[in-house]
Design a protein around this motif. Structure first.
Motif, PDB file in Angstrom:
ATOM      1  N   ARG A 167       0.822  -1.208   0.000  1.00  0.00           N
ATOM      2  CA  ARG A 167       0.000   0.000   0.000  1.00  0.00           C
ATOM      3  C   ARG A 167       0.856   1.258   0.000  1.00  0.00           C
ATOM      4  O   ARG A 167       1.901   1.317   0.648  1.00  0.00           O
ATOM      5  N   SER A 168       0.397   2.263  -0.715  1.00  0.00           N
ATOM      6  CA  SER A 168       0.985   3.599  -0.631  1.00  0.00           C
ATOM      7  C   SER A 168      -0.107   4.597  -0.992  1.00  0.00           C
ATOM      8  O   SER A 168      -0.977   4.303  -1.807  1.00  0.00           O
ATOM      9  N   CYS A 169      -0.058   5.779  -0.381  1.00  0.00           N
ATOM     10  CA  CYS A 169      -1.144   6.739  -0.557  1.00  0.00           C
ATOM     11  C   CYS A 169      -0.590   8.159  -0.574  1.00  0.00           C
ATOM     12  O   CYS A 169       0.161   8.548   0.328  1.00  0.00           O
ATOM     13  N   LEU A 179      -8.877   2.101  -3.170  1.00  0.00           N
ATOM     14  CA  LEU A 179     -10.079   2.324  -2.374  1.00  0.00           C
ATOM     15  C   LEU A 179      -9.736   2.888  -1.003  1.00  0.00           C
ATOM     16  O   LEU A 179     -10.405   3.820  -0.513  1.00  0.00           O
ATOM     17  N   GLN A 180      -8.694   2.350  -0.367  1.00  0.00           N
ATOM     18  CA  GLN A 180      -8.285   2.856   0.943  1.00  0.00           C
ATOM     19  C   GLN A 180      -7.874   4.324   0.860  1.00  0.00           C
ATOM     20  O   GLN A 180      -8.255   5.151   1.702  1.00  0.00           O
ATOM     21  N   CYS A 181      -7.119   4.660  -0.189  1.00  0.00           N
ATOM     22  CA  CYS A 181      -6.643   6.042  -0.341  1.00  0.00           C
ATOM     23  C   CYS A 181      -7.793   7.017  -0.574  1.00  0.00           C
ATOM     24  O   CYS A 181      -7.870   8.060   0.077  1.00  0.00           O
ATOM     25  N   THR A 182      -8.652   6.688  -1.523  1.00  0.00           N
ATOM     26  CA  THR A 182      -9.739   7.608  -1.849  1.00  0.00           C
ATOM     27  C   THR A 182     -10.711   7.753  -0.685  1.00  0.00           C
ATOM     28  O   THR A 182     -11.266   8.833  -0.462  1.00  0.00           O
ATOM     29  N   THR A 183     -10.917   6.682   0.071  1.00  0.00           N
ATOM     30  CA  THR A 183     -11.785   6.746   1.243  1.00  0.00           C
ATOM     31  C   THR A 183     -11.249   7.744   2.262  1.00  0.00           C
ATOM     32  O   THR A 183     -12.011   8.448   2.933  1.00  0.00           O
ATOM     33  N   ASP A 191       1.605  15.338  -3.337  1.00  0.00           N
ATOM     34  CA  ASP A 191       2.572  14.618  -4.167  1.00  0.00           C
ATOM     35  C   ASP A 191       3.604  13.837  -3.364  1.00  0.00           C
ATOM     36  O   ASP A 191       4.637  13.433  -3.904  1.00  0.00           O
ATOM     37  N   ILE A 192       3.348  13.644  -2.081  1.00  0.00           N
ATOM     38  CA  ILE A 192       4.209  12.819  -1.229  1.00  0.00           C
ATOM     39  C   ILE A 192       3.430  11.558  -0.859  1.00  0.00           C
ATOM     40  O   ILE A 192       2.285  11.624  -0.424  1.00  0.00           O
ATOM     41  N   SER A 193       4.070  10.402  -1.030  1.00  0.00           N
ATOM     42  CA  SER A 193       3.393   9.130  -0.791  1.00  0.00           C
ATOM     43  C   SER A 193       3.772   8.567   0.576  1.00  0.00           C
ATOM     44  O   SER A 193       4.957   8.508   0.924  1.00  0.00           O
ATOM     45  N   GLU A 194       2.754   8.180   1.333  1.00  0.00           N
ATOM     46  CA  GLU A 194       2.986   7.462   2.586  1.00  0.00           C
ATOM     47  C   GLU A 194       3.002   5.975   2.260  1.00  0.00           C
ATOM     48  O   GLU A 194       1.982   5.397   1.896  1.00  0.00           O
ATOM     49  N   TYR A 195       4.169   5.361   2.368  1.00  0.00           N
ATOM     50  CA  TYR A 195       4.255   3.956   2.000  1.00  0.00           C
ATOM     51  C   TYR A 195       3.866   3.049   3.166  1.00  0.00           C
ATOM     52  O   TYR A 195       3.945   3.418   4.321  1.00  0.00           O
ATOM     53  N   ASN A 196       3.395   1.841   2.817  1.00  0.00           N
ATOM     54  CA  ASN A 196       2.793   0.920   3.784  1.00  0.00           C
ATOM     55  C   ASN A 196       1.605   1.570   4.490  1.00  0.00           C
ATOM     56  O   ASN A 196       1.356   1.324   5.671  1.00  0.00           O
ATOM     57  N   TYR A 197       0.858   2.376   3.755  1.00  0.00           N
ATOM     58  CA  TYR A 197      -0.237   3.144   4.330  1.00  0.00           C
ATOM     59  C   TYR A 197      -1.299   2.221   4.927  1.00  0.00           C
ATOM     60  O   TYR A 197      -1.903   1.416   4.244  1.00  0.00           O
TER      61      TYR A 197
END
Length: 347
Positions: free
Chosen positions: A145-147, A176-180, A154-160
């Motif tokens: 996962r990354s979000c 889905l997790q990110c957009t939620t 424009d910064i991604s949180e990895y293992n989100y």
């Protein structure tokens, strides 16, 4: 694979005793004794817990060396939020490794997504960035996962919001997790850890590609072939360029750096019995492919699917012509897949 395939008929689990390390897959050795590692722990209310624990009349678990599911199970709690599992904790000091049923993984597929890995030096004003990229099948639990845009644009949180260390998801699950949460999946300008206390870095430093952690992006990725003069081919990945910096393609699928070539069954000339494939001598298939700097041919790939039979085949025809198997239809009973038996045969 069906959704939640680890809960389907035929799924097997091997008892690992007090070790949380898998035998068939990779996990860093220090995870076994590191209490900060987030593990996949079953709830006692779970149907899978009941199968693996196999409690006696007093409620004590009676662990078997191997457990195979003879029915589809309903997911419970966090089981419903994951696409795959590796090692499951049933009780403290009691672990099972999930043994996935054999499944053919195709080398070429449509709608490939770019996945990234690596952990660069610190960049002032940005932090860390990924270093390498390749393609992955969005319908396979192939990356973590990354979000983006949750903490910073424009910064991604990895293992989100990962469920356990080593988790891999489908692309849709991560999206889905990110957009939620009001974010998005993106090909980011930088990386930060969602939870540094329980996180793993994206260091690309293992000689075995499957042991390096990849993370999803929304960028596209093209799959192609490099054909050598001897007819051997290499699978090439061409990830879309990052908008903020130049990343590299993972070497073993990079057109300039790959040394991984395999043999394929080319058609043969009826007169000479020689194999027919693109080379620089035939201008790479009369221009169908392009010539590379090292005198090989670079060819685009198109995936097409069609029915092999238009009527009920014989057993011999099935065994001789169909090369890719599938899990039993009952494994897909709660998926958006419908099987209809149109004809029957005693064979």
């Amino acid at each position: 694979l069906p959704k939640h395939h680890f809960l389907k008929i035929g799924a097997s689990f091997r008892f690992r005793g007090g070790s949380s390390l898998p035998q068939s897959q990779y996990a860093p050795a220090h995870w076994d004794s590191d209490e900060s590692i987030r593990r996949f722990v079953l709830s006692p209310e779970s149907n899978l817990f009941q199968k693996l624990c196999n409690p006696n009349e007093s409620g004590e678990c009676q662990f078997a060396n191997t457990v195979s599911l003879d029915e589809n199970l309903e997911c419970y709690g966090r089981e419903c939020r994951v696409d795959d599992v590796i090692v499951i904790q049933v009780k403290p000091g009691a672990f099972y490794e999930y043994i996935r049923q054999p499944c053919v993984q195709l080398s070429f597929y449509d709608n490939a997504k770019k996945v990234v890995t690596g952990y660069s030096r610190h960049i002032p004003g940005i932090g860390r960035r990924h270093t390498h990229a390749m393609c992955a099948h969005p319908g396979k639990a192939a990356a973590a996962r990354s979000c983006c845009d949750v903490a910073e644009a424009d910064i991604s949180e990895y293992n989100y919001k990962m469920e356990f260390h080593g988790e891999r998801t489908l692309f849709d699950t991560t999206e889905l997790q990110c957009t939620t949460d009001g974010g998005r999946v993106c090909d980011a300008n930088g990386l930060i850890a969602d939870n540094p206390a329980v996180n793993i870095r994206t260091t690309y430093d293992n000689v075995y590609p499957s042991q390096n952690t990849m993370f999803w992006t929304d960028a596209s990725c093209a799959l192609s072939l490099k054909v050598r003069a001897d007819g051997l081919v290499a699978i090439i990945h061409e990830p879309a360029a990052n908008a903020f910096f130049d990343d590299e393609t993972v070497p073993y699928v990079d057109i300039d750096n790959t040394i991984t070539f395999i043999r394929v069954p080319w058609e043969t000339d009826e007169m000479t019995a020689e194999e027919i494939f693109p080379t620089v001598n035939n201008t790479c298939g009369a221009g169908a492919c392009s010539v590379t700097h090292d005198d090989a041919c670079h060819c685009e790939v198109t995936v097409s699917e069609s029915a092999v039979f238009d009527s009920l085949p014989s057993r011999e025809d099935v065994l001789s012509m169909l090369k890719v198997g599938a899990l039993p239809p009952e494994s897909f009973e709660d998926d958006a897949v419908t099987y209809t038996l149109s004809e029957t045969s005693a064979e």
